[in-house]
Design an enzyme around this catalytic site. Sequence first.
Site, PDB file in Angstrom:
ATOM      1  CG  ASP A   1      32.336  36.268  34.966  1.00 49.34           C
ATOM      2  OD1 ASP A   1      32.354  36.040  33.670  1.00 49.34           O
ATOM      3  OD2 ASP A   1      33.001  35.889  35.762  1.00 49.34           O
TER       4      ASP A   1
ATOM      5  CD  GLU B   1      35.108  40.019  28.288  1.00 45.70           C
ATOM      6  OE1 GLU B   1      36.249  39.673  27.655  1.00 45.70           O
ATOM      7  OE2 GLU B   1      34.507  40.951  27.789  1.00 45.70           O
TER       8      GLU B   1
HETATM    9  C1  NOJ Z   1      38.571  36.041  26.399  1.00 45.73           C
HETATM   10  C2  NOJ Z   1      38.080  36.895  27.876  1.00 45.73           C
HETATM   11  O1  NOJ Z   1      38.424  38.226  27.964  1.00 45.73           O
HETATM   12  C3  NOJ Z   1      38.679  36.134  28.999  1.00 45.73           C
HETATM   13  O2  NOJ Z   1      38.243  36.809  30.190  1.00 45.73           O
HETATM   14  C4  NOJ Z   1      38.302  34.663  28.976  1.00 45.73           C
HETATM   15  O3  NOJ Z   1      38.944  34.156  29.900  1.00 45.73           O
HETATM   16  C5  NOJ Z   1      38.802  34.113  27.836  1.00 45.73           C
HETATM   17  N1  NOJ Z   1      38.198  34.903  26.754  1.00 45.73           N
HETATM   18  C6  NOJ Z   1      38.189  32.453  27.985  1.00 45.73           C
HETATM   19  O4  NOJ Z   1      38.598  32.019  26.775  1.00 45.73           O
HETATM   20  C1  NOJ Z   2      39.687  39.705  29.953  1.00 43.16           C
HETATM   21  C2  NOJ Z   2      39.368  40.112  31.205  1.00 43.16           C
HETATM   22  O1  NOJ Z   2      38.899  38.967  31.771  1.00 43.16           O
HETATM   23  C3  NOJ Z   2      38.353  41.120  31.185  1.00 43.16           C
HETATM   24  O2  NOJ Z   2      38.085  41.210  32.418  1.00 43.16           O
HETATM   25  C4  NOJ Z   2      38.869  42.286  30.446  1.00 43.16           C
HETATM   26  O3  NOJ Z   2      37.645  43.147  30.207  1.00 43.16           O
HETATM   27  C5  NOJ Z   2      39.248  42.000  28.894  1.00 43.16           C
HETATM   28  N1  NOJ Z   2      40.423  40.825  29.189  1.00 43.16           N
HETATM   29  C6  NOJ Z   2      39.959  43.094  28.262  1.00 43.16           C
HETATM   30  O4  NOJ Z   2      41.112  43.650  29.095  1.00 43.16           O
END
Ligand code: NOJ
Ligand code: NOJ
Length: 501
Positions: free
Chosen positions: A212, A215
């Site tokens: 999603d 991520e």
């Molecule tokens: C990094 C992702 O970009 C973020 O969205 C996610 O919540 C965390 N990893 C989880 O560890």
């Molecule tokens: C974590 C977020 O959850 C994700 O949506 C985003 O793409 C990355 N960070 C980078 O900003």
Amino acid sequence: MAKTLACVVSAVLGFSAIGYGAGSQTEKIPNAQAQATVQFWLEQQMRKSARHMTDNFLGNGAVLASPSKADPDYYYHWTRDAALTMATVARLYETETDHTERNRLGEFMRNYAVFVRGINDRPTASGPVDAYYTNIGEPKYYVDGSPYDRPWGRPQTDGPALGALTLLNFLSIAAADGQSTFVDQGEVRVIKEALTQYLDYTAHHWQTPTFDLWEEVKGRHFYNVLAQRRALLRGAQWMQKNGDKARASHYSAQARLLTAVAESYWDDKRGYIVATHDRSGGIDYKNSNLDVAVILAVLHTDDQGEFFAPTDDRVLLTAYRISQSFKQLFPINQRNVDGDGLALAPGIGRYPEDRYDGVTNSQGHGWFIATAALAELHYRAALGFAKAGRVEINAQNRAFFASLPGSLVATLTGGQERFTKDVVVKSSQDSFRAVINALLESGDQYVARIRHHANLVGELDEQFDRNTGFMRGARHLTWSYASLLSASDHRRQLLEWLKDL
Ligand code: NOJ
Ligand code: NOJ
């Protein structure tokens, strides 16, 4: 305005700080004054946001998610963040009147398109460069354009759809501009190629289970479905106009399938649109399936109110549930008036069970993009109703309307308890303007929430702490700036419309 010295000092030094209204709780100020205060702040903040946002664009066209290189390391080009940010840049370009600034924005757009065209030809950990560009499912790239090659939540199928929508905007802007636009013939060709890659990827991969937008969860997501559907619909129109009948009909057929899939996310029992179906991997603790991603989906794909629009009852009810959920969850939300007397809507996070604290997993916090999304939804719902000249308050959406500031809706519906039949308010009635104003006021309360947690130099990071209110997570998050700029642009459109109402 009560600002402590500590606040001013830390803001000047660039620390995250509760910059505004940090003083003790005061009485709520009158609406007109609140509206003017929000307006004034937004005008200053928009200039700062635009500058901070464009500071994150590199000369080769890469869009940094954030300049932060450690804790967390966000020094990458993410397909999703870049596409959404560039959609906002395109919007700024369209409305910019200063010639030099306009050229500067045009250059960013051009660089981005060229960068994307380059990376789309590279094999990635998501797949090979085959007929349908399986490689393009890769969510992030090093800033030199080489694909990220370490373990990650992949593929992510939303990015290419969002990129296609942004590039379609670029092409229609270029066409409307005529001769003196931001791209030459050769660059237009580059945009068309990148667009076709993104669309072919989307048409052939929308059924692939995907991580999603956060991520974290592998499955099938409302956000992706809506983005893919809109990209394919608009892509089909574009292909039709440009003589590619085969692609046009293939894209349309896929979009039709996606329409039916999208409908299935409304959960009648739960009373909201759920985020994910068919989870097959990733985190497993998102029990509510309630997620601001649903609101983002609407904002990123609405087209003339055609499908899951900001005025849709199901969308409004979902927004209401999200807001209620975070209102109870975050200690900072116990405060609902700031030191300047501005009413504060709840600070919103990604989803209630979130554990990502901006660096690692512990406890989730408020997010600027999520709070700005709620603001924008209210502005766009108001605009949608204003254009339709009609609002209907019914059994499905009444909880949302009843939660708006002012007691008008309670009056209209005869109080929640006694609500028995739908109430239709038409633009000829005085109460129509009052409903629209309540939506505007509610949107402004979310902006006031953002103002409350931003600092005085206009910095917006990724998150604000659920307990202390201080900013945290990736510094100067590009998407945070873009999301507030977008909300503000819709507020401006709404105010313009209201002048003639
Ligand atoms: C990094 C992702 O970009 C973020 O969205 C996610 O919540 C965390 N990893 C989880 O560890
Ligand atoms: C974590 C977020 O959850 C994700 O949506 C985003 O793409 C990355 N960070 C980078 O900003």
